[in-house]
Design a protein around this motif. Sequence first.
Motif, mmCIF file in Angstrom:
data_model
loop_
_atom_site.group_PDB
_atom_site.id
_atom_site.type_symbol
_atom_site.label_atom_id
_atom_site.label_comp_id
_atom_site.label_asym_id
_atom_site.label_seq_id
_atom_site.Cartn_x
_atom_site.Cartn_y
_atom_site.Cartn_z
ATOM 1 N N LEU A 82 53.324 -39.857 -2.595
ATOM 2 C CA LEU A 82 52.185 -40.170 -3.459
ATOM 3 C C LEU A 82 50.903 -39.932 -2.659
ATOM 4 C CD1 LEU A 82 52.056 -43.360 -5.661
ATOM 5 C CD2 LEU A 82 50.028 -42.507 -4.533
ATOM 6 N N GLU B 141 50.446 -38.010 -7.922
ATOM 7 C CA GLU B 141 50.661 -39.437 -8.212
ATOM 8 C C GLU B 141 52.142 -39.825 -8.281
ATOM 9 O OE1 GLU B 141 48.515 -41.814 -8.079
ATOM 10 O OE2 GLU B 141 46.604 -40.741 -8.092
ATOM 11 N N GLY B 142 53.001 -39.020 -7.715
ATOM 12 C CA GLY B 142 54.372 -39.488 -7.465
ATOM 13 C C GLY B 142 55.417 -39.157 -8.517
ATOM 14 N N GLY B 143 55.074 -38.293 -9.458
ATOM 15 C CA GLY B 143 55.975 -38.058 -10.593
ATOM 16 C C GLY B 143 57.182 -37.182 -10.342
ATOM 17 N N ILE C 92 62.213 -40.195 -9.247
ATOM 18 C CA ILE C 92 62.390 -41.335 -10.153
ATOM 19 C C ILE C 92 62.230 -42.613 -9.340
ATOM 20 C CG2 ILE C 92 63.946 -42.503 -11.746
ATOM 21 C CD1 ILE C 92 65.260 -39.791 -12.287
ATOM 22 N N GLY D 69 52.660 -41.958 -17.627
ATOM 23 C CA GLY D 69 52.962 -41.776 -16.204
ATOM 24 C C GLY D 69 54.443 -41.512 -16.054
ATOM 25 N N CYS D 70 54.912 -40.563 -16.857
ATOM 26 C CA CYS D 70 56.353 -40.438 -17.138
ATOM 27 C C CYS D 70 57.191 -39.939 -15.970
ATOM 28 C CB CYS D 70 56.570 -39.531 -18.347
ATOM 29 S SG CYS D 70 55.926 -37.852 -18.124
ATOM 30 N N GLY E 198 47.108 -34.931 -16.920
ATOM 31 C CA GLY E 198 45.702 -35.303 -16.721
ATOM 32 C C GLY E 198 45.545 -36.788 -16.472
ATOM 33 N N TRP F 298 44.119 -40.684 -16.989
ATOM 34 C CA TRP F 298 44.222 -41.519 -18.194
ATOM 35 C C TRP F 298 42.945 -41.510 -19.025
ATOM 36 C CZ3 TRP F 298 46.936 -45.276 -14.479
ATOM 37 C CH2 TRP F 298 48.311 -45.028 -14.466
ATOM 38 N N TYR G 68 42.740 -47.754 -10.879
ATOM 39 C CA TYR G 68 43.130 -47.156 -12.158
ATOM 40 C C TYR G 68 43.360 -48.209 -13.253
ATOM 41 C CZ TYR G 68 44.262 -43.070 -9.184
ATOM 42 O OH TYR G 68 44.223 -42.027 -8.298
HETATM 43 C C1 LIG Z 1 54.828 -43.716 -8.982
HETATM 44 S S1 LIG Z 1 54.823 -42.576 -10.295
HETATM 45 C C2 LIG Z 1 56.006 -43.268 -11.405
HETATM 46 C C3 LIG Z 1 56.713 -42.224 -12.204
HETATM 47 C C4 LIG Z 1 57.710 -42.759 -13.228
HETATM 48 N N1 LIG Z 1 57.059 -43.585 -14.208
HETATM 49 C C5 LIG Z 1 58.835 -43.490 -12.568
HETATM 50 O O1 LIG Z 1 58.906 -44.721 -12.678
HETATM 51 O O2 LIG Z 1 59.682 -42.849 -11.969
HETATM 52 C C6 LIG Z 1 53.303 -43.031 -11.069
HETATM 53 C C7 LIG Z 1 52.924 -42.210 -12.283
HETATM 54 O O3 LIG Z 1 51.737 -42.743 -12.827
HETATM 55 C C8 LIG Z 1 50.904 -41.715 -13.286
HETATM 56 N N2 LIG Z 1 49.515 -42.007 -12.890
HETATM 57 C C9 LIG Z 1 49.104 -42.758 -11.856
HETATM 58 N N3 LIG Z 1 47.782 -42.832 -11.824
HETATM 59 C C10 LIG Z 1 47.317 -42.112 -12.863
HETATM 60 C C11 LIG Z 1 46.013 -41.819 -13.383
HETATM 61 N N4 LIG Z 1 44.915 -42.286 -12.794
HETATM 62 N N5 LIG Z 1 45.917 -41.050 -14.481
HETATM 63 C C12 LIG Z 1 47.034 -40.584 -15.074
HETATM 64 N N6 LIG Z 1 48.287 -40.819 -14.655
HETATM 65 C C13 LIG Z 1 48.420 -41.581 -13.545
HETATM 66 C C14 LIG Z 1 51.398 -40.420 -12.707
HETATM 67 O O4 LIG Z 1 51.682 -39.587 -13.760
HETATM 68 C C15 LIG Z 1 52.661 -40.779 -11.947
HETATM 69 O O5 LIG Z 1 53.731 -39.974 -12.321
#
Ligand SMILES: C[S@@+](CC[C@H](N)C(=O)[O-])C[C@H]1O[C@@H](n2cnc3c(N)ncnc32)[C@H](O)[C@@H]1O
Length: 333
Positions: free
Chosen positions: A112, A118-120, A123, A150-151, A229, A231, A261
């Motif tokens: 991340l 952001e880590g997507g 899983i 944040g899928c 993008g 949020w 955020y």
């Molecule tokens: C740590 S990952 C978690 C991914 C997934 N939900 C999981 O549990 O495996 C955090 C997710 O939050 C979303 N995210 C974090 N900050 C964001 C922001 N400021 N705007 C849009 N999406 C954000 C990203 O898409 C990212 O994939």
Amino acid sequence: MAFSFNFDIPLQTTDKCDEEGKVKDENQDHANKSSTIIDAGESVPNKVKEATEHIYTPDALSQIENSVIETVTIGTLPPLHYLNESVFEQTVSERADSENILSQAVTQNSDLISGVYEGGLKIWECTYDLLEYLDDEGETFSGKSVLDLGCGAGLLGILALKRGAGKVHFQDYNSTVIEQFTMPNVVLNTEEESDEEDKEDSNASPPPKRRTLNASPHSLKDHPSFFSGDWTSYLALMQTKDPTFKYDIIFTSETIYNTEYYSPLHSVFHELLAKDGVVYLATKSHYFGVGGGLHLFENFVEEKAVFHMKYLKEVDQGLKRHVVSLSFKKHLS
Ligand SMILES: C[S@@+](CC[C@H](N)C(=O)[O-])C[C@H]1O[C@@H](n2cnc3c(N)ncnc32)[C@H](O)[C@@H]1O
């Protein structure tokens, strides 16, 4: 190369900081090892990533061909298929990645990079907590509009798709994640041949397998939608597309690690959740290195006085993990 994408489903969490202040997160939940390394950076770059809707193209299929497919089976839930994340590490030099997040994650040895990646592409373990909760509670999706916010891999939205949701939207910060991970996973779970395999697989967790596809996804063009993008831009895009549109269910897992955020995240909930809708949030109690966590988010929600938060599930394996729901306070609904 110590790139730490998670190849297996995590089992338990003992989070700790290493000597550099990065988070190491040793999960051993459903299977075995994994580690999470968060690079908060000197300061969080306040980057804006313009929201984009990604239209399904047959290219999503090419991401799947000859990839190793994993399957998660939880209780009575339908099997959920996803690309083994190792594919990103192994093919980083061959992949077209206009955001350049793959090589940055490799170079910085990080799962991340705030404001950048952001880590997507892996899983995160709270996704499994929420899936277990949904299995226990028998949540129905029939005809509902669902957002997986944040899928990442998109397993929560994929479950909703498989369980008959009327509309499912997938959102991730990074376009690379949407195009190279979420979309292929949705294809994997909607192709006709997986319906057959689901029946066979329902009693066992199959070993990873390589699959060559010749099937075309049957419902992608008119059913799920995909967005990347930040949020704030996502909310603006949705309000421009249809100012009256609301979600019945918003899933969001491991998205409150960064207090910067909270405001845009809360705005998405506030503006896009139906009056009687529910947000399901799965999270660790605290994220070392970036500072966010459930307590801080709960304070933020209380100050806003829009949502009522309810604790639904707690997993206590080292660092606590939680599933909570948010629904509009009665006088606001
Ligand atoms: C740590 S990952 C978690 C991914 C997934 N939900 C999981 O549990 O495996 C955090 C997710 O939050 C979303 N995210 C974090 N900050 C964001 C922001 N400021 N705007 C849009 N999406 C954000 C990203 O898409 C990212 O994939």
